[in-house]
Motif scaffolding. Sequence first.
Motif, PDB file in Angstrom:
ATOM      1  N   ASP A 138       0.835  -1.192   0.000  1.00 49.72           N
ATOM      2  CA  ASP A 138       0.000   0.000   0.000  1.00 49.72           C
ATOM      3  C   ASP A 138       0.872   1.245   0.000  1.00 49.72           C
ATOM      4  O   ASP A 138       1.986   1.254   0.550  1.00 49.72           O
ATOM      5  CB  ASP A 138      -0.900   0.041   1.235  1.00 49.72           C
ATOM      6  CG  ASP A 138      -2.058  -0.939   1.135  1.00 49.72           C
ATOM      7  OD1 ASP A 138      -2.273  -1.503   0.037  1.00 49.72           O
ATOM      8  OD2 ASP A 138      -2.745  -1.137   2.144  1.00 49.72           O
ATOM      9  N   ARG A 151      -4.337   6.261   2.305  1.00 51.35           N
ATOM     10  CA  ARG A 151      -3.765   4.933   2.003  1.00 51.35           C
ATOM     11  C   ARG A 151      -4.534   4.251   0.880  1.00 51.35           C
ATOM     12  O   ARG A 151      -5.773   4.271   0.868  1.00 51.35           O
ATOM     13  CB  ARG A 151      -3.805   4.070   3.276  1.00 51.35           C
ATOM     14  CG  ARG A 151      -3.250   2.659   3.095  1.00 51.35           C
ATOM     15  CD  ARG A 151      -3.143   1.967   4.447  1.00 51.35           C
ATOM     16  NE  ARG A 151      -2.711   0.586   4.298  1.00 51.35           N
ATOM     17  CZ  ARG A 151      -2.335  -0.195   5.310  1.00 51.35           C
ATOM     18  NH1 ARG A 151      -2.328   0.285   6.546  1.00 51.35           N
ATOM     19  NH2 ARG A 151      -1.968  -1.456   5.103  1.00 51.35           N
ATOM     20  N   PRO A 204      -3.954   0.759  -2.266  1.00 50.18           N
ATOM     21  CA  PRO A 204      -3.054  -0.243  -2.839  1.00 50.18           C
ATOM     22  C   PRO A 204      -2.157   0.369  -3.916  1.00 50.18           C
ATOM     23  O   PRO A 204      -2.590   1.275  -4.648  1.00 50.18           O
ATOM     24  CB  PRO A 204      -4.024  -1.270  -3.439  1.00 50.18           C
ATOM     25  CG  PRO A 204      -5.297  -1.093  -2.678  1.00 50.18           C
ATOM     26  CD  PRO A 204      -5.374   0.372  -2.367  1.00 50.18           C
TER      27      PRO A 204
END
Length: 260
Positions: A129, A137, A139
């Motif tokens: 991440d 945040r 991926p």
Amino acid sequence: MIEIKDYFRPKSVEEAYEKLINIEGAEIIGSGAFMRLASRKINLAIDLQDTGLNYVKLEKDEIKIGGATPLGEVERSEIIKEVFEGKLIHVLQSIWSVQLRNIATIGGTIFPKLGFSDLITALLVLNTDVVLFNNGRMPLEVFLTEKIRKDILVELIIKNENRKMSFQYMRNSFYDFSILNSAVSVDEERNFRISIGARPAVAKLATKAMEYLKNNNDIEEASKLAAEEMEYGSNIKASKEYRKMIAPVLVKRGLEEVIQ
């Protein structure tokens, strides 16, 4: 040529972000290692080395790496040496020279989404991440598709799981950018992740091949699927036809390594 009008070393990420969004032509320079690959003018170069983003730490089941951490410090981290059977260390050690790795930072490598990056290709198969100061945040594979220009990469978070990985590349010489690269990983439940980069576009996951391997064991067919779902281009290093030809070879080598 790079022209820098002014230089600023903030003491916090908040201070850096305030300058970034309020001053036209302000840029985070990261390490500056790859800035000379293109010519441009920068009104304010923001250097993050005093903002406390230089660290590698393990918290529960997550490895956290600060955005201003040089690749060389990540490479020498005892935490990184202990995870993924040391394979991530090998990826870092294959990135050009010690001198470059001691300059180039995590943020300066990931945030620009460099098409020749070996590290992005490897991190894509490790459930990574990205944490951005403003956008939060997400991926890594999502971040790579987003058009985010004004933000600061605070840290990377890598899931510390029992995942075997392999990294393969084709180059004209060791101290060169990859003509093509590929990474493969698999966990104990046979969940595969496959990425291909330096096409010469930024790396991305081969999702069709990953889905195929959930119910099939034919790695040769999976390698072909992975290669076919990518787009390729030509540059001074190789033609798109050559890249397309060697892609299934690199993926197959990676799959063979992780299922041994």
